[in-house]
Design an enzyme around this catalytic site. Structure first.
Site, PDB file in Angstrom:
ATOM      1  N   SER A 152      43.438  36.239  30.492  1.00  9.18           N
ATOM      2  CA  SER A 152      42.811  36.573  31.777  1.00  9.18           C
ATOM      3  C   SER A 152      43.485  35.841  32.919  1.00  9.18           C
ATOM      4  O   SER A 152      43.521  36.329  34.050  1.00  9.18           O
ATOM      5  CB  SER A 152      41.329  36.174  31.766  1.00  9.18           C
ATOM      6  OG  SER A 152      40.526  37.185  31.235  1.00  9.18           O
ATOM      7  N   HIS A 194      34.255  34.275  36.447  1.00 13.15           N
ATOM      8  CA  HIS A 194      35.552  34.753  35.982  1.00 13.15           C
ATOM      9  C   HIS A 194      36.299  35.546  37.045  1.00 13.15           C
ATOM     10  O   HIS A 194      37.496  35.323  37.290  1.00 13.15           O
ATOM     11  CB  HIS A 194      35.340  35.609  34.731  1.00 13.15           C
ATOM     12  CG  HIS A 194      36.606  36.038  34.061  1.00 13.15           C
ATOM     13  ND1 HIS A 194      37.211  37.257  34.317  1.00 13.15           N
ATOM     14  CD2 HIS A 194      37.388  35.430  33.140  1.00 13.15           C
ATOM     15  CE1 HIS A 194      38.295  37.372  33.580  1.00 13.15           C
ATOM     16  NE2 HIS A 194      38.427  36.280  32.856  1.00 13.15           N
ATOM     17  N   ASP A 237      36.262  43.217  37.638  1.00  5.83           N
ATOM     18  CA  ASP A 237      35.840  42.007  36.941  1.00  5.83           C
ATOM     19  C   ASP A 237      34.361  41.760  37.200  1.00  5.83           C
ATOM     20  O   ASP A 237      33.597  42.696  37.415  1.00  5.83           O
ATOM     21  CB  ASP A 237      36.703  40.825  37.414  1.00  5.83           C
ATOM     22  CG  ASP A 237      36.988  39.823  36.314  1.00  5.83           C
ATOM     23  OD1 ASP A 237      36.036  39.133  35.892  1.00  5.83           O
ATOM     24  OD2 ASP A 237      38.149  39.714  35.876  1.00  5.83           O
TER      25      ASP A 237
END
Length: 563
Positions: A334, A165, A129
């Site tokens: 996600s 994120h 990520d």
């Protein structure tokens, strides 16, 4: 399909080539000039892939490469991105709130509690990520559970997360408050930058490193006579994606063959076909769609036979990067994927292999009819069956949460054979499974298209004819849980001997654990002494009050809806 201009990934024939790096250098010698040099960006040494990625490669050079006998294929590189649904509902702020409805949903029933027996000890999860805020309170003590493993992009930053994120995803997998597996080892592999963008080449490079690292760790364990390689359970979480890629799908298959479980997000194309995406289209990937608190498919989530299971993905709270105690509420597939990754860690802590874990997660899932639309499996992830002895359970109080009146005023889903919605514990809840649950559904397969791949019979350089430029043939991708009724609702009989069955007995006997210790903030109605015994009578009184409040709000919202 989007692709990155003049960027290609070349796959080499391992029966003819020893070194991908040396072969790459040989093949591009003299293929560039000083004003526009061809650059070797990444090499893959046979773990996830065998070949290399180059930039600034003109089309005529692609044709020359295809004439090389050592070259198997040339694939256009594609952009990848984080699969967070960006909208005005995403909130970032400092908070010490413990509430996260996703944990509540997976442990079922909805009662603002998360009960677990295992915590992921001994399992390693690689988060491919944007990095991880390693200093966040969710991952303390510092560098004990969350560490920087490798940087494919933004090298030299110690996997610092400039986007947020990756930090959020990691906390849902294994954060101390927000995580499913609260003692799992988290390894950051940075494959997307602060803009949330990467490429198939960077993701495959990340997987290449992970597979090599796992092999090295297994060798160390064997040298120390501690245990064999099967006792090094490993999971890769991919909350990122792009268009269908044969290269990435092949890398996921290789990872599975090596004993690694890959969990990936279905994608956020507003109800698009997950089979058009990678990693979602890989038959070796445990693909996760996003569901709502109402046990419905989230409007943004991709659907279809390439989805294997559903998990919470709307308004999920997790760690953030503004401060070491900051949190964020994000929405997207996600956020659904790390719930299942954390759940998988609980299974693998008990010694399950990657393959057995996938099968267990699917067979233990709750059947929810409303999820079985658009050829998707009617299966919601459930953590109740992974628990061991009840005496070892730990129960965490998650805090209270009230859904919006808009969500509470949704039409009833009550039907003779379907689930129903009624207020419970302050929010609408699916309280029953269908009275008649089909034991076997027809397993379907779906054709998936791959990006443009330049391929052809390898030719020697002495052959001056042009190679054939084609699109790689569609691949059959049966979902590992792709059982459903046809469009008219008629049930189809099994057509494959490998068709799975739903365990109706287990689906109808899901009960909350009682007499378990409680962690976290205790409701004001309970004393600390009461909390230590976790009396079901006390919880019943509290939940009754929540139910009364919810009923009043529901009546008000329905009155407004009718008006």
């Amino acid at each position: 399909m989007d692709h990155i201009a003049n960027s290609y990934i070349i796959s080499l024939d391992p029966s003819r080539v020893v070194s991908a790096k040396e072969t790459a250098e040989r093949l591009i010698v003299g293929a560039s000039d000083s004003s526009n040099p061809v650059t070797i960006e990444y090499t893959y040494n046979g773990h996830a892939a065998f070949g290399f990625e180059v930039s600034n490669l003109d089309d005529w050079l692609v044709e020359l490469l295809l004439e090389e006998v050592d070259v198997l294929s040339v694939e256009e590189n594609q952009p990848t991105r984080i699969l967070e649904q960006v909208n005005d509902d995403n909130q970032h702020f400092q908070s010490t709130s413990k509430f996260t409805w996703g944990l509540d949903y997976l442990s079922w029933p909805l009662n603002n509690l998360y009960t677990y027996t295992r915590n992921g000890t001994g399992v390693t999860v690689y988060i491919l990520d944007s990095g991880i805020n390693l200093a966040h309170d969710e991952f303390q003590p510092l560098y004990s559970r969350a560490t920087c493993a490798h940087e494919v992009v933004e090298v030299g930053t110690n996997c610092s997360d400039f986007h947020g994120h990756g930090t959020h995803v990691a906390s849902v997998v294994g954060g101390s408050r927000f995580g499913m597996a609260k003692n799992v080892q988290l390894r950051s592999v940075k494959v997307v930058g602060q803009d949330g963008q990467g490429s198939m080449a960077t993701v495959v490079a990340g997987m290449e490193w992970v597979m090599a690292d796992r092999q090295e760790q297994i060798m160390k364990l064997k040298e120390g006579d501690q245990h064999d390689g099967d006792a090094y359970p490993t999971i890769i979480n991919l909350s990122i994606g792009g268009g269908a890629s044969s290269l990435l799908n092949q890398a996921i298959s290789r990872a599975k063959e090596s004993g690694i479980l890959v969990v990936g997000a279905a994608g956020n194309e507003n109800g698009g076909d997950a089979c058009d995406m990678s990693p979602a289209s890989s038959d070796a990937c445990l693909t996760v769609g996003a569901l709502t608190e109402m046990s419905e498919q989230a409007y943004f989530s991709n659907v279809g036979s390439c989805v294997d299971i559903w998990a919470p993905g709307v308004e999920i709270r997790g760690a953030w990067i503004d401060a070491n105690n900051s949190t964020s509420i994000l929405t997207g597939t996600s956020q659904a994927s790390p719930h299942v990754t954390g759940l998988a860690a609980l299974y693998m802590q008990g010694g399950m292999s990657a393959t057995d874990t996938t099968e267990a997660i699917i067979s233990d899932a709750r059947y929810i009819e409303t999820l079985g639309q658009h050829e998707s499996p009617p299966l919601a992830a459930y953590s109740g069956h992974v628990s061991g002895s009840q005496s070892a359970n730990v129960t965490v109080y998650l805090g209270t949460h009230q859904p919006s009146l808009l969500r509470m005023s949704a039409p009833s889903l009550a039907s003779t054979n379907g689930p129903s919605i009624q207020p419970a514990y302050g929010r609408p809840t699916l309280v029953s499974v269908p009275t008649v649950v089909p034991s076997i559904f027809n397993q379907r397969t779906k054709l998936t298209s791959s990006p443009t791949v330049f391929s052809g019979t390898p030719k020697r350089t002495t052959d001056t004819s042009s190679p054939t430029i084609t699109t790689s043939p569609p691949s059959l991708r049966p979902s590992s849980a792709g059982y459903f009724a046809d469009a008219g609702g008629a049930l189809q009989g099994p057509t494959l001997t490998s068709a799975k069955t739903y365990d109706v007995t287990r689906l109808n006997t899901i009960t909350p654990a009682v007499n378990a210790p409680i962690e976290g903030n205790i409701p004001s109605e309970m004393s600390m002494n009461d909390a230590s015994s976790a009396s079901p009578c006390v919880f019943g009184w509290i939940n009754a009050q929540h139910g009364k409040i919810a009923m009043v709000l529901l009546q008000i919202s329905l009155a407004l809806y009718v008006a």
